[in-house]
Design an enzyme around this catalytic site. Structure first.
Site, short mmCIF file in Angstrom:
data_model
loop_
_atom_site.label_atom_id
_atom_site.label_comp_id
_atom_site.label_asym_id
_atom_site.label_seq_id
_atom_site.Cartn_x
_atom_site.Cartn_y
_atom_site.Cartn_z
N LYS A 198 -69.13 -35.10 -104.28
CA LYS A 198 -70.35 -35.79 -104.70
C LYS A 198 -71.45 -34.80 -105.12
O LYS A 198 -71.19 -33.63 -105.27
CB LYS A 198 -70.82 -36.70 -103.56
CG LYS A 198 -69.70 -37.45 -102.84
CD LYS A 198 -68.97 -38.44 -103.73
CE LYS A 198 -67.72 -38.94 -103.02
NZ LYS A 198 -67.52 -40.34 -103.03
C1 LIG Z 1 -66.76 -41.20 -102.19
C2 LIG Z 1 -67.15 -42.61 -102.14
C3 LIG Z 1 -67.31 -43.30 -100.92
C4 LIG Z 1 -66.94 -42.70 -99.59
O1 LIG Z 1 -67.63 -41.51 -99.28
P1 LIG Z 1 -67.11 -40.63 -98.06
O2 LIG Z 1 -68.31 -39.77 -97.72
O3 LIG Z 1 -65.95 -39.83 -98.57
O4 LIG Z 1 -66.74 -41.54 -96.95
C5 LIG Z 1 -67.75 -44.61 -100.95
N1 LIG Z 1 -68.03 -45.22 -102.11
C6 LIG Z 1 -67.89 -44.61 -103.31
C7 LIG Z 1 -68.25 -45.35 -104.56
C8 LIG Z 1 -67.44 -43.28 -103.37
O5 LIG Z 1 -67.27 -42.69 -104.56
#
Ligand SMILES: *Cc1c(COP(=O)(O)O)cnc(C)c1O
Length: 226
Positions: A198
């Site tokens: 992210k």
């Molecule tokens: C990556 C992601 C998540 C989950 O995030 P984590 O920190 O890996 O649990 C949830 N929703 C979306 C849209 C994502 O891209």
């Protein structure tokens, strides 16, 4: 064959120094640095409060419990997203109901969602009831994708018409905004991710952002027990 890595986090000496300082301080769980980080992220986005948790999936799960989703509820989620959006709904006992996305933005298609509600649900004493399952329509989870906000003003207007709670999945959208309004500042709570895939990373991690003091206190309680 050329390999394109799914993530390539960038660290330099600063991160190494801060990690060493955390180890030396003994605060390797919740502590003053986590509180500082929560304040910094919330202030950047324009929210009053941030509650850090172990992942965005945990942030979505705890936020949805605090919003009151549970068995017998239907919650709309976009069909194009990471599976955690729908999983978090199902962890509460509610049912995730996929709706279309707009192919120009890959975010939830509010016009399509409204037609879907009209065709699959019937109004009964102010609630929208699934004609097949009898579940009541309780919420909608717009996903702010790839640094782009979904059309949250349109989502909020839809939510008002059908009595839905809104929670923004902003896992990939820290810093996304419409005009000067950041994700999570349209009157709905949001959840961000700090997974290395992210915008910024803490290794693993997530945060619930909100300006609702009661919701903040509720997720803070849930966090320390889960
Ligand atoms: C990556 C992601 C998540 C989950 O995030 P984590 O920190 O890996 O649990 C949830 N929703 C979306 C849209 C994502 O891209």
């Amino acid at each position: 064959m050329k390999n394109i890595p799914i993530m390539k986090p960038y660290f330099d000496e600063d991160e190494a120094k801060e990690a060493a300082a955390a180890l030396a301080s003994g605060w390797v769980a919740q502590g003053p640095r986590v509180a500082e980080f929560e304040k910094a992220v919330a202030a950047y986005e324009g929210n009053a409060y941030g509650v850090a948790v172990s992942s965005c999936t945990a942030a979505l799960h705890l936020g949805m419990i605090a919003l009151g989703f549970g068995s017998g509820d239907d919650v709309l989620v976009p069909s194009y997203t990471f599976v955690a959006t729908a999983n978090a709904v199902e962890y509460t006992g509610a049912t995730a109901v996929p709706v279309e996305v707009d192919i120009r933005t890959y975010t939830i298609d509010v016009g399509w969602a409204e037609k879907f509600i009209q065709s699959r649900y019937a109004e009964k004493e102010g609630r929208w009831i699934n004609r097949k399952s009898g579940n009541r329509l309780a919420g909608i989870i717009p996903v702010n994708e790839f640094g782009l906000c979904a059309d949250i003003p349109a989502v909020n207007a839809l939510a008002k018409r059908y009595g839905l709670k809104v929670f923004e999945d902003s896992a990939c959208a820290l810093g996304a905004k419409i005009g000067e309004t950041h994700e999570g500042c349209f009157g709905n709570p949001s959840a961000v991710s700090f997974h290395p895939r992210k915008s910024i990373t803490t290794g693993e991690g997530g945060m619930i952002l909100t300006s609702d003091i009661e919701l903040m206190e509720h997720v803070r309680k849930l966090r320390s027990q889960s």
